[in-house]
Design a protein around this motif. Structure first.
Motif, PDB file in Angstrom:
ATOM      1  N   ALA A 137     -11.140  -4.124  -7.922  1.00 47.00           N
ATOM      2  CA  ALA A 137     -10.710  -3.690  -6.845  1.00 47.00           C
ATOM      3  C   ALA A 137     -11.169  -4.531  -5.487  1.00 47.00           C
ATOM      4  O   ALA A 137     -12.420  -4.706  -5.391  1.00 47.00           O
ATOM      5  CB  ALA A 137     -11.144  -2.078  -6.307  1.00 47.00           C
ATOM      6  N   ASN A 188     -10.109  -2.286  -0.126  1.00 46.36           N
ATOM      7  CA  ASN A 188      -9.694  -1.091  -0.565  1.00 46.36           C
ATOM      8  C   ASN A 188     -10.846   0.110   0.028  1.00 46.36           C
ATOM      9  O   ASN A 188     -10.101   1.425   0.226  1.00 46.36           O
ATOM     10  CB  ASN A 188      -9.706  -0.860  -1.992  1.00 46.36           C
ATOM     11  CG  ASN A 188      -8.236  -1.550  -2.683  1.00 46.36           C
ATOM     12  OD1 ASN A 188      -7.360  -0.674  -2.706  1.00 46.36           O
ATOM     13  ND2 ASN A 188      -8.287  -2.509  -3.442  1.00 46.36           N
ATOM     14  N   TYR A 230      -2.426   0.226  -4.670  1.00 49.01           N
ATOM     15  CA  TYR A 230      -2.496  -1.079  -3.765  1.00 49.01           C
ATOM     16  C   TYR A 230      -2.297  -2.209  -4.600  1.00 49.01           C
ATOM     17  O   TYR A 230      -2.869  -2.271  -5.755  1.00 49.01           O
ATOM     18  CB  TYR A 230      -3.899  -1.061  -3.078  1.00 49.01           C
ATOM     19  CG  TYR A 230      -4.038  -2.265  -2.303  1.00 49.01           C
ATOM     20  CD1 TYR A 230      -3.448  -2.524  -1.075  1.00 49.01           C
ATOM     21  CD2 TYR A 230      -5.087  -3.369  -2.847  1.00 49.01           C
ATOM     22  CE1 TYR A 230      -3.614  -3.758  -0.467  1.00 49.01           C
ATOM     23  CE2 TYR A 230      -5.153  -4.608  -2.208  1.00 49.01           C
ATOM     24  CZ  TYR A 230      -4.670  -4.744  -0.873  1.00 49.01           C
ATOM     25  OH  TYR A 230      -4.866  -5.705  -0.219  1.00 49.01           O
ATOM     26  N   VAL A 285      -8.773   3.197   1.271  1.00 47.69           N
ATOM     27  CA  VAL A 285      -8.921   4.592   0.620  1.00 47.69           C
ATOM     28  C   VAL A 285      -9.541   5.772   1.489  1.00 47.69           C
ATOM     29  O   VAL A 285      -9.186   6.835   1.714  1.00 47.69           O
ATOM     30  CB  VAL A 285      -9.883   4.242  -0.623  1.00 47.69           C
ATOM     31  CG1 VAL A 285     -10.224   5.539  -1.404  1.00 47.69           C
ATOM     32  CG2 VAL A 285      -8.913   3.383  -1.884  1.00 47.69           C
ATOM     33  N   SER A 327      -8.759  -0.062 -11.350  1.00 44.75           N
ATOM     34  CA  SER A 327      -8.528  -1.131 -10.641  1.00 44.75           C
ATOM     35  C   SER A 327      -8.135  -2.332 -11.474  1.00 44.75           C
ATOM     36  O   SER A 327      -8.264  -2.237 -12.619  1.00 44.75           O
ATOM     37  CB  SER A 327      -9.660  -1.586  -9.881  1.00 44.75           C
ATOM     38  OG  SER A 327     -10.694  -1.801 -10.733  1.00 44.75           O
ATOM     39  N   SER A 379      -5.792  -5.136  -7.364  1.00 49.07           N
ATOM     40  CA  SER A 379      -5.124  -4.056  -7.433  1.00 49.07           C
ATOM     41  C   SER A 379      -6.014  -2.640  -7.492  1.00 49.07           C
ATOM     42  O   SER A 379      -7.158  -2.735  -8.000  1.00 49.07           O
ATOM     43  CB  SER A 379      -4.220  -3.952  -8.257  1.00 49.07           C
ATOM     44  OG  SER A 379      -4.501  -3.948  -9.591  1.00 49.07           O
ATOM     45  N   GLN A 380      -5.701  -1.528  -7.040  1.00 49.32           N
ATOM     46  CA  GLN A 380      -6.436  -0.196  -7.148  1.00 49.32           C
ATOM     47  C   GLN A 380      -5.277   0.833  -7.181  1.00 49.32           C
ATOM     48  O   GLN A 380      -4.293   0.926  -6.407  1.00 49.32           O
ATOM     49  CB  GLN A 380      -7.415  -0.035  -6.175  1.00 49.32           C
ATOM     50  CG  GLN A 380      -8.099   1.419  -6.149  1.00 49.32           C
ATOM     51  CD  GLN A 380      -8.991   1.471  -7.205  1.00 49.32           C
ATOM     52  OE1 GLN A 380     -10.163   0.728  -7.152  1.00 49.32           O
ATOM     53  NE2 GLN A 380      -8.683   2.015  -8.092  1.00 49.32           N
ATOM     54  N   LEU A 405       0.840  -1.048  -0.250  1.00 47.68           N
ATOM     55  CA  LEU A 405      -0.025  -0.107  -0.071  1.00 47.68           C
ATOM     56  C   LEU A 405       0.965   1.134   0.021  1.00 47.68           C
ATOM     57  O   LEU A 405       1.921   1.509   0.762  1.00 47.68           O
ATOM     58  CB  LEU A 405      -0.795  -0.028   1.173  1.00 47.68           C
ATOM     59  CG  LEU A 405      -1.798   1.345   1.443  1.00 47.68           C
ATOM     60  CD1 LEU A 405      -2.751   1.416   0.491  1.00 47.68           C
ATOM     61  CD2 LEU A 405      -2.510   1.182   2.752  1.00 47.68           C
ATOM     62  N   TYR A 418      -3.127   7.052  -4.971  1.00 47.31           N
ATOM     63  CA  TYR A 418      -2.920   5.785  -3.960  1.00 47.31           C
ATOM     64  C   TYR A 418      -2.537   4.548  -5.067  1.00 47.31           C
ATOM     65  O   TYR A 418      -3.088   4.706  -6.198  1.00 47.31           O
ATOM     66  CB  TYR A 418      -4.578   5.810  -3.635  1.00 47.31           C
ATOM     67  CG  TYR A 418      -4.853   4.697  -2.822  1.00 47.31           C
ATOM     68  CD1 TYR A 418      -4.824   4.534  -1.699  1.00 47.31           C
ATOM     69  CD2 TYR A 418      -5.352   3.389  -3.571  1.00 47.31           C
ATOM     70  CE1 TYR A 418      -5.501   3.457  -0.800  1.00 47.31           C
ATOM     71  CE2 TYR A 418      -5.781   2.314  -2.969  1.00 47.31           C
ATOM     72  CZ  TYR A 418      -5.711   2.074  -1.646  1.00 47.31           C
ATOM     73  OH  TYR A 418      -6.009   1.152  -1.053  1.00 47.31           O
TER      74      TYR A 418
END
Length: 383
Positions: free
Chosen positions: A365, A369, A354, A373, A335, A340-341, A35, A352
């Protein structure tokens, strides 16, 4: 530092670490993920966890790759190389076949062209080759009248954008990305992973859905020739599983722009930070008017492929609708199917990223998240 959680957070971002640690504590023992977040170009969160996971470990990020592809498009629009309201055929004459002559770049990039796949599907080799995908799509009849509806072009939008970029510049989208975005900022987000970086790749692993998730999946059957099946190339006799796509060295080496990218969370977040903020004494990649253009909602409502409510900006997800409604209007990103995002929220200055190794269900996503987030955004506003 919370046991098992490595890295740092800036003062005022402790709640992000707490949310990350709380999530990890409830996960299976072999969870690993990263992250990272920036605010106005300053790194404020840099966390990772899991046996074998390092801050520079690389993961297949599936459709988060599309964010890199459309950042290239945004740069070329900003410079006037691409004009959104020109017809695609101005750059790519062969695209006019089968009634597609009136499609504009704006239609194409906002998932409104109806070119989600092929009647006969793609081969495994073609899915790794953007040029091959584009060549075959030029002759394909749209699956709906362009401009009348929209649907997620899961495996095709990167190749379509890439062919327009190649025709307009003489360079592949991957080459433009490498020269103008990845290399200048040293980003660990690769559209074409060099052989020497292969030891840092952590192969995507399967994770069985919970009984509750499986019940939802079973209740929504998809026919073999539905729009969703065609978009994800599932109508072919021996379809390629998404995990196998990401784990293919051929895919990683070629970096197809729809879903072939490889990244660390630092690379995802760093790219979006560079897009909207001053980084390394360099001005933002995008000017305010371009940021507003790419983040403006172009398609919203019922997505014919996803069969749910979606919103897209110019190629990017409009991530505040419906994923993270607390983000500012105009937030944009993407995403990936593995969980992942990545995004930028220009109003708060938040960027951001991730990643996770195990495939998240139901795809897109990963659910964690939302809380990560929300904590990052609240901390960004407070800072």
């Amino acid at each position: 530092m919370t046991p098992g959680i490595h890295g740092t957070v800036a003062d005022g971002f402790e709640t992000v670490r707490e949310e990350f640690a709380a999530f990890v504590a409830g996960e299976r023992p072999d969870y690993e993920g990263q992250l990272c977040a920036y605010v106005h170009g300053r790194k404020v969160v840099d966390l990772w966890t899991g046996e074998g996971c390092e801050p520079d470990s690389l993961y297949g990020v599936f459709s988060s790759t599309k964010g890199a592809a459309f950042l290239v498009v945004a740069l070329l629009v900003q410079e006037g190389t691409l004009e959104l309201d020109r017809k695609v055929t101005y750059y790519w004459p062969e695209f006019a076949a089968e009634g597609k002559g009136g499609v504009t770049l704006r239609d194409l990039f906002s998932h409104r062209a109806g070119l989600i796949g092929l009647d006969a599907g793609f081969t495994e080799a073609e899915l790794a080759d953007d040029r091959a995908i584009a060549e075959r799509l030029a002759d394909q009849r749209p699956f709906w009248r362009p401009g009348t509806a929209f649907g997620y072009h899961a495996f095709t939008i990167g190749a379509l954008a890439g062919e327009v970029v190649r025709r307009a510049t003489g360079r592949t989208l991957q080459e433009v990305y490498e020269e103008r975005i990845r290399r200048p900022y040293g980003l660990d987000l690769h559209l074409g992973l060099p052989e020497e970086l292969e030891p840092r790749y952590r192969s995507v692993q399967p994770m069985a859905p919970t009984p509750e998730q499986q019940a939802v999946l079973d209740s929504e059957p998809t026919g073999p020739h539905s729009l969703a099946s065609i978009a994800f190339n599932m109508q072919v006799p021996d379809p390629v599983e998404l995990l196998d796509h990401a784990n293919s060295r051929t895919v990683r080496a070629r970096g197809p722009a729809s879903a072939g990218g490889v990244a660390a969370a630092r690379g995802l977040a760093g790219m979006y930070a560079a897009a909207i903020s001053e980084m390394d004494e360099q001005p933002p990649l995008l000017k305010p008017d371009t940021i507003a253009e790419v983040g403006q909602i172009h398609s919203s409502g019922y997505d014919l492929v996803a069969r749910t409510h979606k919103s897209f900006g110019l190629g990017f997800h409009a991530v505040n609708d419906p994923l993270y409604p607390f983000l500012g209007a105009g937030a944009f990103g993407h995403s990936g199917a593995g969980g992942s995002q990545a995004f930028a929220d220009p109003r708060s200055g938040l960027a951001y990223g991730y990643t996770r190794r195990r495939y998240a269900f139901p795809g897109g996503a990963a659910p964690e998240n939302y809380r990560l987030v929300r904590a990052a955004h609240a901390s960004a506003l407070a800072s």
